[in-house]
Design an enzyme around this catalytic site. Structure first.
Site, PDB file in Angstrom:
ATOM      1  N   ARG A  22       0.131  -8.385   8.790  1.00 27.96           N
ATOM      2  CA  ARG A  22      -0.810  -7.930   7.738  1.00 27.96           C
ATOM      3  C   ARG A  22      -0.534  -8.869   6.360  1.00 27.96           C
ATOM      4  NH1 ARG A  22      -3.984  -3.310   6.748  1.00 27.96           N
ATOM      5  NH2 ARG A  22      -3.944  -2.526   8.776  1.00 27.96           N
ATOM      6  N   GLU A  25      -3.003   3.362   0.781  1.00 30.56           N
ATOM      7  CA  GLU A  25      -2.475   2.070   0.330  1.00 30.56           C
ATOM      8  C   GLU A  25      -3.325   1.152  -0.657  1.00 30.56           C
ATOM      9  OE1 GLU A  25      -2.247   1.417   4.541  1.00 30.56           O
ATOM     10  OE2 GLU A  25      -0.531   0.546   4.408  1.00 30.56           O
TER      11      GLU A  25
END
Lengths: 451, 774
Positions: B311, B729
């Site tokens: 990620r 997030e």
């Protein structure tokens, strides 16, 4: 130890172990699980409760509050901050309406801190809540809630009476009794606020059986302001020290505002901060710069000494076994005193460096200089070479620069998790520059700047 | 309407009176025992002798267990079975659990473990990135490398270059509720596990393996966590498994909760990263190619490090079109806590890398960094008003692609940025700050803008599924359950709002219930911001099934078609008649209509090859932007956030109050990561910052003095639940603007690039001031 106090309005009498914490008692013995354990060292505030004594209500960390400290007081937990019939306290209502809780784990402690502040009519919410960590909200909605509840009346159930409490052997009520007991028990531990001793128990898991509690010894809790001198008893809390310094030494007060947190200052005492001899306590540098006098007592014998002489070496103070610190006296006037606390976080952080400057300039020439630092050595002590380089010199940037270079000869700081040795030394030098700049009227504190 | 309402958190009324129950608050079953781990005191080596005699004899001790005493799998890894619950002799990090004590009280268990006499044979630990690279101490065979275009040629031909390195520290989660588990033995060897976990199915799975049982013998229940932030995605396994093993051995209910210091010594944290960059750009500041080398310390075990490092690579572009790029990722094995998931999951580290590049370019060209950022944005979404689903990858597309070759079709940051810069008065304030700095020597101000574009979906595609279980009782009340867990983010309330909306009833008629592996099986972790996207859809599906059954039944009875039956404002309208929802439920019940259903959802359109770095790993992108103003002290490096303006895209918000809460909290947590939150290990590998006394998360006064937060209110072009967007997030990365603002303030001190490293503690800011002065 026999302890009597009010819990959420109800009188309780408990036979407590000397170092049983209120938090464990509430959660384990009493089944009142609203008050949370977040860190078990007084740094997160999840365990905050309201404790009322003769001075009124205050927020305290239950995790490092020993049961015998509660004798004769009233405790209100989050469960008792709502009314007897379940009515919400205004701060509870506001926290719901303003989305002040997310995970909710810090919330009971925050409610307790807010409820005390609401009772006291305070609006310095950042200071009130400095000892309540929240990891979810970013605090903004909590402040909105505190502001929204400010105008609502204090619910009558928050007004706790004092409970009748008979004298107890573990908490001497006169200085004579205390001094004699300690002289006879020189290996015992004296417990005032327990903000340090508490961690011996909760983190080092030490068994402390031979203890005496100072909180009922009123002779140690006096502040006497005379014409030239302020005398402060050893068991005066840092909250009370803050109040007196606001009137007389505002820069010292600004530093104390950042000392620990509201909960810690409500428990911690000036005597404890001195007597434990920590090289990173924040009072000693200020008191050394003020040329304060320390008062000690051993049985019937009393003596005094310049506070700078108390700190001999790391872990070693000029205190005989069985001798206790009874107080400190300091000059009432010191307009040139400036106290600078440098830490990773502004609030509730232990200093990397704490520097205090008290320089007297007469006709443009440095007549006297007292500069003391914490965090720079194994003890708090003076920067004598820097002082010597300044005295007799014109009070100019050039003199400052010359003198600043000598910090390296006064201190050999160490590197740890708070800062490197190089940073500490550089900041010490720069704080002398800050002192000079501040006295010329320049803005030198980021805390005073707005967007 | 119950969706889009700013309702409070589902448990707010319980939070404020101390009645919300966490693991340690569950009334203790009779005879309950308490556990504590004994931990390694060295970072690498072997146990040569473990003398536990004094531990056995300590007051209150019921049992002491070592690896030899474990009946089945000694494994709490969420990935490749490389994480034993208890060391089998080899020590991999300082703090590794070696044994555990079962005692009558929590305190006695803690006291007993300290009586162990353990001798070690000590080896030299691998602690730093350089040490790991030098010794090839890594996970996977070599670095993972993804490329787009010919970056070497692009760099060779580019007229301008920047080159540099940014180090960024890790981050302790500091969930206020530490890790905790309570296991209650059931008849026949079954176990009921209460765990503070984001991943109940994983707990169930690991406990079953540790007991040699099928998963059906273990039930995991989670009502709420006192904060998670990724730290409870895998780190709760050890406690639950230890309690289960102890419960099996002793027959007693067993509870374990870490003392805060133990929690910080044992559990993993955010991955720290070092990112080296070389970027080529034209005279306007337009990127031509970027070469990133990302190196991260994964710690001693794999845990979730591969998807975290992936990620970070997937966000090496953030909001910017990179015509050519190479991203090299080293996943290093070190003798430290096994780094784990933390809000953003590697994304923030990747984003900070490219944001540093753009800052560096702006400094080189003496341009406004906000202009350089906008210049490099992806092309805007074509029609911002369209709610049509995108057709991803179906046609040869003119769309710009990410470094992993995914077309970017929903980019909205051009308009959002324009609005934010204007509302926050960015240009005027920058001029005022320049003027202020010209007249101030000791203090300097700085301002910075930064955007975020965050990919939404688990990159392990099969995790993008969710289940739900909904019952309608004959009185019209509704019991709702799904696989998501509540850690403070407000998921339960948002999903309850969805359920209420489907039935046209008040949200109070919907009972929110604890996540339970016996109600909804095979759940994914509540992670990757996916909670409301996945579980909202699954619950809607279950509600629709029941609603359609009721509608079909009522339509038949009233001789009309089901589509004319309306559920609205607590009432059901059918064929001119109106009844309450409760009456409809009662009638349906009496006529033997099933009022219970499961729901299911899987995210469409995902297709991802993580080895090649190619495909469509994300359903859509959540976006946002921030402007932060700071002041620094050039004598001490002390610094403060003065103002922050955030504008964030939550699609059509399911609950604007809860979403704003995520944005405010995420920003402060992100700013904390990059300023005061410093993890310090000593040369022996001992974490020196293992309590709040030494590890400093933001306190109340650290939030911005002026804190303006707004939602960008536009429907998600992707077909999500009510066109909302995930919000857990992405706002964390808005905190990066605070770091960039500090760098900007430092830049005012001298001619050189400040090369600020993270976290920008007072000490680091002071060092950067010296670098800027040259």
């Amino acid at each position: 130890m026999d302890v009597t106090f009010l819990l959420n309005g109800e009188t309780v009498r408990v036979a407590a172990e000397p170092t049983q914490t209120l938090l464990d008692w509430l959660r384990i013995d009493r089944g009142l699980c609203g008050t949370k354990e977040g860190c078990n060292e007084g740094d997160c505030g999840a365990c905050t409760v309201v404790v009322t004594d003769q001075h009124g209500g205050k927020a305290l960390n239950a995790c490092i509050l020993f049961m015998p400290q509660l004798h004769g007081k009233a405790v209100r937990t989050v469960e008792g901050i709502s009314g007897p019939s379940g009515a919400l306290h205004p701060v509870q209502r506001a926290m719901i309406d303003h989305h002040g809780s997310q995970c909710g784990f810090c919330t009971p402690g925050i409610i307790a801190s807010m409820a005390v502040a609401h009772q006291q009519g305070r609006s310095d919410h950042d200071d009130v809540l400095a000892g309540n960590l929240c990891r979810c909200t970013g605090y903004a909605p909590i402040i909105r809630a505190a502001e929204a509840a400010a105008q609502d009346p204090v619910p009558n159930w928050m007004d706790d009476p004092l409970v009748a409490a008979s004298p107890q052997p573990y908490a001497p009520e006169t200085l004579e009794a205390l001094a004699n007991w300690y002289a006879a028990h020189p290996d015992a531990t004296l417990i005032a606020g327990a903000t340090d001793v508490g961690l011996w128990v909760t983190k080092q898991l030490r068994d402390l059986s031979d203890v005496a509690f100072l909180n009922r010894c009123t002779a140690l809790q006096k502040i006497t302001v005379s014409e030239d001198t302020i005398q402060i008893g050893a068991a005066v809390t840092m909250t009370q020290v803050l109040a007196v310094m606001r009137d007389h030494h505002p820069s010292y007060a600004d530093m104390i505002r950042r000392y620990g947190s509201e909960q810690v200052r409500n428990a911690a005492t000036i005597g404890g901060n001195i007597a434990n001899g920590s090289p990173i306590g924040d009072n000693p540098p200020a008191l050394i710069a003020l040329d304060a006098t320390l008062h000690l007592r051993h049985g019937d014998e009393t003596r005094e000494l310049p506070i700078a002489d108390f700190f001999i070496a790391y872990g070693k103070q000029d205190r005989a076994p069985g001798e206790l610190v009874t107080g400190v006296s300091l000059p009432k006037q010191a307009p040139m005193l400036r106290c600078y606390k440098i830490s990773k976080r502004f609030d509730q952080d232990i200093s990397a460096v704490c520097g205090c400057f008290n320089i007297t300039v007469t006709d443009g020439v440095v007549a006297d200089a007292r500069i003391a630092f914490g965090g720079m050595a194994g003890t708090p002590h003076r920067a004598r070479n820097v002082e010597a380089a300044l005295i007799g010199q014109p009070w100019t940037m050039a003199s400052v620069e010359t003198a600043a270079a000598l910090f390296a000869s006064d201190y050999t700081p160490m590197t740890d998790m708070r800062a490197s040795a190089a940073y500490r030394l550089e900041v010490a030098e720069n704080l002398l520059r800050r002192y000079f700049a501040e006295l010329t009227g320049q803005p030198t504190s980021v805390l005073e700047i707005s967007a | 309407m119950s969706v889009a309402k700013p309702l409070p958190h589902d448990a707010a009324a319980l939070h404020v009176i101390g009645a919300a129950r966490y693991i340690d608050d569950i009334p203790a079953p009779a005879n309950m025992a308490h556990l504590a781990f004994g931990m390694a005191e060295i970072a690498k080596g072997w146990v040569t002798d473990m003398d536990l005699a004094q531990v056995q004899k300590a007051p209150g001790v019921i049992a002491v267990m070592t690896a030899d005493d474990l009946p089945f799998a000694n494994d709490v890894s969420p990935s490749i079975h490389d994480e034993p619950l208890l060391s089998e002799g080899t020590i991999h990090y300082l703090g590794q659990p070696l044994f555990f004590v079962v005692a009558d009280t929590h305190l006695n268990a803690r006291k007993a473990v300290r009586l162990a006499k353990i001798t070690y044979s000590e080896d030299t630990p691998v602690l730093t990135i350089d040490e790991a690279l030098a010794t090839e101490s890594r996970f996977e065979d070599g670095p993972r490398i993804w490329t787009k275009g010919d970056v070497d040629q692009a760099l060779a031909e580019a007229p301008h270059h920047v080159q540099g390195r940014i180090e960024m520290g890790g981050q302790e989660h500091f969930y206020l509720e530490g890790q905790a588990a309570l296991v209650i033995p059931q008849e026949g060897g079954d176990m009921l596990v209460h765990s503070s976990t984001q991943h109940p199915t994983e707990i169930q799975h690991k406990v079953a393996d540790a007991l040699g049982l099928p998963m059906h013998a273990v039930r995991c229940e989670v009502r709420r966590m006192g904060g998670g932030f990724g730290g409870k995605e895998s780190q709760g396994n050890a406690l639950a498994v230890a309690c289960a093993v102890a419960a099996r051995a002793t027959g007693r209910p067993c509870k374990m909760r870490y003392d805060r210091d133990d929690d910080m010594m044992i559990t993993g944290k955010r991955h720290d990263f070092r990112i080296d960059y070389t970027a080529g750009f034209d005279g306007d500041g337009r990127l031509l190619g970027v070469d990133f080398v990302q190196a991260t310390r994964c710690g001693w075990a794999l845990d979730l490090s591969l998807p975290v490092a992936d990620r970070a690579m997937l966000h090496a572009d953030n909001a910017y079109h990179l015509p050519s790029a190479r991203i090299t990722s080293h996943r290093l094995k070190t003798n430290t806590q096994s780094a784990t998931a933390f809000r953003g999951f590697g994304g923030p580290q990747g984003v900070l890398g490219i944001e540093r590049v753009l800052d560096h370019i702006a400094a080189t060209l003496k341009a406004d960094p906000a202009d350089i950022r906008r210049l490099n944005y992806y092309a805007p979404m074509q029609d911002t008003t369209s709610a049509e689903p995108r057709k991803m990858g179906l046609d040869p597309s003119p769309l710009q692609t990410t470094p992993y070759h995914m077309p970017v079709s929903d980019f909205i940051l051009h308009d959002l940025t324009e609005t934010l810069l204007s509302n926050a008065g960015y240009s005027g304030r920058r001029e005022k700050i320049n003027a202020w700095n010209a007249t101030h020597d000791v203090l300097k101000k700085g301002i910075a803008f930064s955007p975020v574009k965050f990919g939404i979906s688990f990159t392990l595609s099969h995790l993008n599924q969710a289940g739900a279980l909904v019952h309608v009782y004959q009185d019209g009340s509704v019991h709702m359950n799904h696989g998501g867990t509540e850690m403070g983010q407000g998921l339960f309330q948002k999903v309850a709002q969805v359920a209420a909306h489907r039935f046209g009833i008040d949200v109070h008629a919907v009972k929110i219930t604890a996540t339970d592996t016996a109600k909804v099986p095979n759940t994914s972790a509540t992670a990757a911001s996916s909670g409301s996207d996945l579980n909202g859809m699954a619950v809607a599906n279950a509600c629709d099934i029941i609603r359609d059954r009721i509608a079909a039944f009522l339509a038949e009875r009233h001789q009309t078609t089901p589509d004319t039956v309306q559920f609205k404002d607590g009432q059901v309208h059918v064929g001119g008649e109106t009844m309450t929802f409760a009456q409809a439920a009662q009638t349906a019940y009496l006529n033997r209509v099933s009022l219970s259903a499961t729901g299911f959802y899987k995210t469409p359109g995902l297709n991802w090859d993580r080895i090649k770095g190619e495909g469509t790993p994300f359903f859509y992108f959540a976006q946002g932007a921030a402007i932060t103003e700071v002041v620094i002290d050039t004598l001490t490096g002390e610094n403060r956030i003065l103002r922050a303006d955030l504008l964030h895209d939550a699609g059509t918000s399911l609950n604007p109050a809860l979403d704003v809460g995520q944005i405010e909290g995420g920003y402060v947590q992100g700013a904390g990561w990059l300023t005061t939150e410093e993890l310090v290990w000593d040369t022996k590998g001992r974490l020196r910052t293992h309590a709040p006394s030494t590890y400093k998360i933001p306190a109340c006064s650290d939030r911005p003095d002026i804190f303006n937060v707004a939602l960008w209110d536009a429907p998600n072009p992707a077909q999500t639940i009510y066109r909302s967007k995930a919000v857990g997030e992405p706002p964390f990365m808005l905190g990066i603007s605070a770091f960039l603002a500090l760098s900007d303030a430092v830049s005012a001190c001298g001619p050189s690039y400040p090369d600020l490293q993270a976290p920008a503690t007072a000490e680091e800011v002071l060092n950067a001031v010296k670098r800027a002065r040259g």
